[in-house]
Design a protein around this motif. Structure first.
Motif, PDB file in Angstrom:
ATOM      1  N   VAL A 123      40.591 -10.696 -12.727  1.00  0.00           N
ATOM      2  CA  VAL A 123      40.363 -11.980 -13.381  1.00  0.00           C
ATOM      3  C   VAL A 123      41.270 -12.897 -13.052  1.00  0.00           C
ATOM      4  O   VAL A 123      41.067 -14.130 -12.952  1.00  0.00           O
ATOM      5  CB  VAL A 123      40.249 -11.936 -14.998  1.00  0.00           C
ATOM      6  N   ASP A 124      42.682 -12.389 -13.129  1.00  0.00           N
ATOM      7  CA  ASP A 124      43.917 -13.533 -12.980  1.00  0.00           C
ATOM      8  C   ASP A 124      43.758 -13.970 -11.510  1.00  0.00           C
ATOM      9  O   ASP A 124      44.521 -15.040 -11.370  1.00  0.00           O
ATOM     10  CB  ASP A 124      45.120 -12.574 -13.371  1.00  0.00           C
ATOM     11  N   GLU A 125      43.226 -13.239 -10.814  1.00  0.00           N
ATOM     12  CA  GLU A 125      43.236 -13.510  -9.247  1.00  0.00           C
ATOM     13  C   GLU A 125      42.356 -14.612  -9.055  1.00  0.00           C
ATOM     14  O   GLU A 125      42.496 -15.714  -7.919  1.00  0.00           O
ATOM     15  CB  GLU A 125      43.059 -12.495  -8.265  1.00  0.00           C
ATOM     16  N   TYR A 126      41.403 -15.069  -9.860  1.00  0.00           N
ATOM     17  CA  TYR A 126      40.255 -15.945  -9.558  1.00  0.00           C
ATOM     18  C   TYR A 126      40.215 -16.986 -10.547  1.00  0.00           C
ATOM     19  O   TYR A 126      39.334 -18.020 -10.691  1.00  0.00           O
ATOM     20  CB  TYR A 126      38.931 -15.281  -9.226  1.00  0.00           C
ATOM     21  N   VAL A 127      40.561 -16.802 -11.832  1.00  0.00           N
ATOM     22  CA  VAL A 127      40.262 -17.592 -12.914  1.00  0.00           C
ATOM     23  C   VAL A 127      40.719 -18.821 -12.619  1.00  0.00           C
ATOM     24  O   VAL A 127      39.805 -19.808 -13.217  1.00  0.00           O
ATOM     25  CB  VAL A 127      40.957 -17.095 -14.237  1.00  0.00           C
ATOM     26  N   ASP A 128      41.675 -19.474 -12.080  1.00  0.00           N
ATOM     27  CA  ASP A 128      42.294 -20.629 -11.797  1.00  0.00           C
ATOM     28  C   ASP A 128      41.347 -21.546 -10.910  1.00  0.00           C
ATOM     29  O   ASP A 128      41.715 -22.603 -10.934  1.00  0.00           O
ATOM     30  CB  ASP A 128      43.625 -20.618 -11.537  1.00  0.00           C
ATOM     31  N   ALA A 129      40.657 -20.744 -10.194  1.00  0.00           N
ATOM     32  CA  ALA A 129      39.845 -21.252  -9.025  1.00  0.00           C
ATOM     33  C   ALA A 129      38.357 -21.630  -9.392  1.00  0.00           C
ATOM     34  O   ALA A 129      37.645 -22.260  -8.476  1.00  0.00           O
ATOM     35  CB  ALA A 129      40.117 -20.928  -7.799  1.00  0.00           C
ATOM     36  N   VAL A 130      37.866 -21.067 -10.366  1.00  0.00           N
ATOM     37  CA  VAL A 130      36.376 -20.986 -10.550  1.00  0.00           C
ATOM     38  C   VAL A 130      35.886 -22.397 -10.489  1.00  0.00           C
ATOM     39  O   VAL A 130      36.245 -23.343 -11.208  1.00  0.00           O
ATOM     40  CB  VAL A 130      36.021 -20.124 -11.760  1.00  0.00           C
ATOM     41  N   SER A 131      34.693 -22.512  -9.748  1.00  0.00           N
ATOM     42  CA  SER A 131      33.779 -23.744  -9.539  1.00  0.00           C
ATOM     43  C   SER A 131      32.606 -23.534 -10.061  1.00  0.00           C
ATOM     44  O   SER A 131      32.345 -22.675 -10.790  1.00  0.00           O
ATOM     45  CB  SER A 131      33.965 -24.213  -8.090  1.00  0.00           C
ATOM     46  N   GLU A 132      31.907 -24.719  -9.622  1.00  0.00           N
ATOM     47  CA  GLU A 132      30.497 -24.788 -10.372  1.00  0.00           C
ATOM     48  C   GLU A 132      29.701 -23.590 -10.075  1.00  0.00           C
ATOM     49  O   GLU A 132      29.627 -22.940  -8.671  1.00  0.00           O
ATOM     50  CB  GLU A 132      29.826 -25.977  -9.797  1.00  0.00           C
ATOM     51  N   GLY A 133      29.220 -22.833 -10.815  1.00  0.00           N
ATOM     52  CA  GLY A 133      28.082 -21.817 -10.711  1.00  0.00           C
ATOM     53  C   GLY A 133      28.888 -20.647 -10.394  1.00  0.00           C
ATOM     54  O   GLY A 133      28.220 -19.555 -10.137  1.00  0.00           O
ATOM     55  N   ALA A 134      30.008 -20.518 -10.623  1.00  0.00           N
ATOM     56  CA  ALA A 134      30.774 -19.250 -10.389  1.00  0.00           C
ATOM     57  C   ALA A 134      30.564 -18.563  -9.109  1.00  0.00           C
ATOM     58  O   ALA A 134      30.299 -17.475  -9.103  1.00  0.00           O
ATOM     59  CB  ALA A 134      30.558 -18.242 -11.398  1.00  0.00           C
ATOM     60  N   MET A 135      30.594 -19.313  -7.794  1.00  0.00           N
ATOM     61  CA  MET A 135      30.273 -18.681  -6.618  1.00  0.00           C
ATOM     62  C   MET A 135      31.473 -18.198  -6.067  1.00  0.00           C
ATOM     63  O   MET A 135      32.363 -18.874  -6.002  1.00  0.00           O
ATOM     64  CB  MET A 135      29.576 -20.113  -5.835  1.00  0.00           C
ATOM     65  N   PHE A 136      31.301 -17.114  -5.141  1.00  0.00           N
ATOM     66  CA  PHE A 136      32.222 -16.468  -4.372  1.00  0.00           C
ATOM     67  C   PHE A 136      31.770 -16.314  -3.021  1.00  0.00           C
ATOM     68  O   PHE A 136      30.544 -16.120  -2.873  1.00  0.00           O
ATOM     69  CB  PHE A 136      32.641 -15.211  -5.070  1.00  0.00           C
ATOM     70  N   ARG A 137      32.549 -15.991  -2.192  1.00  0.00           N
ATOM     71  CA  ARG A 137      32.174 -15.169  -0.965  1.00  0.00           C
ATOM     72  C   ARG A 137      33.397 -14.428  -0.342  1.00  0.00           C
ATOM     73  O   ARG A 137      34.333 -14.681  -0.631  1.00  0.00           O
ATOM     74  CB  ARG A 137      31.936 -16.224   0.284  1.00  0.00           C
ATOM     75  N   CYS A 138      32.737 -13.231   0.279  1.00  0.00           N
ATOM     76  CA  CYS A 138      33.828 -12.467   0.715  1.00  0.00           C
ATOM     77  C   CYS A 138      33.594 -12.375   2.330  1.00  0.00           C
ATOM     78  O   CYS A 138      32.562 -12.357   2.735  1.00  0.00           O
ATOM     79  CB  CYS A 138      33.607 -11.138   0.119  1.00  0.00           C
ATOM     80  N   ALA A 139      34.832 -12.185   3.035  1.00  0.00           N
ATOM     81  CA  ALA A 139      34.721 -12.495   4.343  1.00  0.00           C
ATOM     82  C   ALA A 139      35.648 -11.300   4.859  1.00  0.00           C
ATOM     83  O   ALA A 139      36.646 -11.005   4.457  1.00  0.00           O
ATOM     84  CB  ALA A 139      35.361 -13.638   4.942  1.00  0.00           C
ATOM     85  N   MET A 140      35.227 -10.697   6.037  1.00  0.00           N
ATOM     86  CA  MET A 140      36.080  -9.659   6.867  1.00  0.00           C
ATOM     87  C   MET A 140      36.028  -9.985   8.324  1.00  0.00           C
ATOM     88  O   MET A 140      35.049 -10.482   8.833  1.00  0.00           O
ATOM     89  CB  MET A 140      35.453  -8.264   6.880  1.00  0.00           C
ATOM     90  N   LEU A 141      37.365 -10.136   8.756  1.00  0.00           N
ATOM     91  CA  LEU A 141      37.648 -10.494  10.208  1.00  0.00           C
ATOM     92  C   LEU A 141      38.338  -9.458  10.905  1.00  0.00           C
ATOM     93  O   LEU A 141      39.367  -9.001  10.058  1.00  0.00           O
ATOM     94  CB  LEU A 141      38.265 -11.717  10.352  1.00  0.00           C
ATOM     95  N   SER A 142      38.039  -8.804  11.898  1.00  0.00           N
ATOM     96  CA  SER A 142      38.597  -7.647  12.670  1.00  0.00           C
ATOM     97  C   SER A 142      38.486  -7.758  13.932  1.00  0.00           C
ATOM     98  O   SER A 142      37.534  -8.313  14.567  1.00  0.00           O
ATOM     99  CB  SER A 142      37.963  -6.381  11.827  1.00  0.00           C
ATOM    100  N   LYS A 143      39.418  -6.830  14.581  1.00  0.00           N
ATOM    101  CA  LYS A 143      39.479  -6.581  15.999  1.00  0.00           C
ATOM    102  C   LYS A 143      39.558  -5.144  16.455  1.00  0.00           C
ATOM    103  O   LYS A 143      40.318  -4.633  15.535  1.00  0.00           O
ATOM    104  CB  LYS A 143      40.374  -7.414  16.416  1.00  0.00           C
ATOM    105  N   VAL A 144      38.890  -4.807  17.635  1.00  0.00           N
ATOM    106  CA  VAL A 144      39.150  -3.271  17.756  1.00  0.00           C
ATOM    107  C   VAL A 144      40.207  -3.333  18.637  1.00  0.00           C
ATOM    108  O   VAL A 144      40.340  -4.032  19.726  1.00  0.00           O
ATOM    109  CB  VAL A 144      37.742  -3.027  18.434  1.00  0.00           C
ATOM    110  N   LYS A 145      41.359  -2.727  18.336  1.00  0.00           N
ATOM    111  CA  LYS A 145      42.544  -2.624  19.080  1.00  0.00           C
ATOM    112  C   LYS A 145      42.187  -1.900  20.403  1.00  0.00           C
ATOM    113  O   LYS A 145      42.731  -2.409  21.451  1.00  0.00           O
ATOM    114  CB  LYS A 145      43.348  -1.400  18.362  1.00  0.00           C
TER     115      LYS A 145
END
Length: 432
Positions: free
Chosen positions: A295-317
């Motif tokens: 909660v402490d990591e997101y509470v100060d940034a919550v916006s309308e609708g409590a919407m989030f997105r998770c992203a993953m960016l990776s590269k094959v060595k």
């Protein structure tokens, strides 16, 4: 008073009323995970630079909205070849210009279903709203852009309208499915089926700026992001990323996981967490990693609708291949309880409205709190300031309103504060 503001669900409701009033069959349609394609490519394009940054505002103009609402209107299309009569999409909240003016449709559902984007009007844009693929582009060392991977099921979910049973929806109900008519199959074939993929290919070939060339290769690394379900705002949550390797050799992925707070339009408000990724996936095997967000990591940034997105960016060595994945989700907001002791009211006589809800944050107070009241017949929205709500406290307060219109009408209440927005509740007034 003249109407000065409205959103898609408001305008769509008006179109339904007007069309039915003059004898034209019409229904209001909601599309969840609705794409906004800005360049006519029939894809949602996400560009990542060499540092893994996707906030490239000049390039990433496409987006996926939490939802969008339009209308289906039943009509003959004498201007088109046979087979295009029936339901036509008509969007009274157009997001892009069409021949220099903000308008959208009518477009035949049969053309949208089969990816015939050269059929009038605005079929390419509407097709993208319900069935665009999300294409991830990576910037190469020479400055060129190459496709990293394609999300084929990110857009167009649970296309819905009300069941045509002639019955009104009650004020408070628990089972939305009792009233929802799922019409997804009228807009798109089953996600991932051969017919659906043929429709996508047809769309990219018939759209003015379609990118059919991107479907010439497939990747042996598959990434799926599993987002939390039914988690309330004020609680920690976890996001699981599943990766599979369909090749015959082991591969090592390095990159990062990102969790961001967004608006319902997909615009990023702020990043709330980032973690490094370094994992080896054996041949023909699967691996998963979990990101825990407190909660402490997101509470100060919550916006309308409590919407989030998770992203993953990776590269094959081993090969230098790049992969990306995005998934949006939202947290549940608390319920706002609205009650009136005397349900039978009189015009011009003030009435007391009781309001209550629980502060979902265990360690944060809610500040600058206001309550908004709206009701058909009111000349304007009423705004009431109320006290701060302490951490983990139940707010119980009351306001006074004065009905000025006889009949049965809904009362809509909204609670806003600095920390969370759009906590809604409703009840029905019976005014004599």
């Amino acid at each position: 008073m003249p109407v000065k503001y409205g959103q898609c669900f408001v305008f769509a409701g008006i179109v339904t009323t007007v069309c039915r009033a003059i004898g034209i069959p019409c229904r209001t349609v909601t599309n969840f995970s609705s794409a906004h394609d800005t360049d006519g490519s029939v894809t949602v394009d996400v560009h990542w630079d060499n540092r893994g940054n996707s906030e490239l505002t000049s390039l990433n103009t496409d987006s996926i909205w939490n939802f969008h609402v339009w209308n289906d209107v039943w009509m003959r299309r004498k201007d088109l070849p046979a087979g295009n009569d029936g339901w036509q999409v008509l969007d009274s909240t157009p997001q892009e210009t069409s021949d220099g003016e903000f308008r959208c449709g009518p477009s035949p559902l049969t053309a949208i279903l089969n990816g015939k984007c050269d059929v009038n009007y605005d079929t390419a844009f509407i097709y993208a709203e319900v069935n665009a693929d999300r294409v991830h582009w990576g910037k190469q060392d020479d400055g060129s852009w190459q496709t990293m991977n394609i999300d084929k099921s990110a857009v167009g979910k649970m296309l819905s309208t009300k069941k045509p049973d002639g019955l009104p929806i009650p004020d408070n109900f628990d089972d939305f499915e009792k009233f929802r008519d799922d019409i997804t199959s009228q807009y798109k074939y089953i996600e991932g089926s051969e017919r659906e993929r043929m429709s996508v290919l047809s769309a990219t070939q018939s759209a003015p700026r379609g990118l059919s060339r991107i479907y010439t290769k497939d990747n042996d690394i598959k990434i799926q992001i599993l987002t939390p379900k039914s988690v309330k705002i004020g609680e920690d949550f976890e996001v699981v990323i599943e990766m599979s390797n369909s090749s015959g050799v082991s591969k090592t992925l390095s990159g990062r996981l990102i969790c961001e707070v967004t608006k319902y339009t997909g615009t990023v408000v702020r990043q709330c967490k980032q973690e490094a990724l370094d994992i080896e996936i054996e041949a023909y095997q699967q691996q998963s990693v979990t990101m825990h967000v407190s909660v402490d990591e997101y509470v100060d940034a919550v916006s309308e609708g409590a919407m989030f997105r998770c992203a993953m960016l990776s590269k094959v060595k081993e090969s230098g291949q790049q992969f990306a994945a995005l998934e949006s989700f939202r947290l549940r907001l608390p319920d706002l309880t609205v009650q009136i002791r005397d349900r039978f009211l009189r015009t011009g006589v003030p009435v007391e409205v009781m309001i209550s809800f629980d502060n979902p944050f265990k360690t944060r107070s809610l500040t600058n709190c206001v309550i908004l009241a709206e009701c058909p017949g009111m000349s304007h929205m009423k705004v009431f300031s109320t006290r701060n709500v302490m951490a983990d406290e139940k707010l119980q307060t009351s306001i006074q309103i004065t009905p000025d219109t006889r009949g049965t009408c809904p009362l809509f209440m909204t609670f806003n504060c600095d920390q969370i927005h759009d906590i809604k509740g409703t009840c029905t007034l019976y005014v004599q």
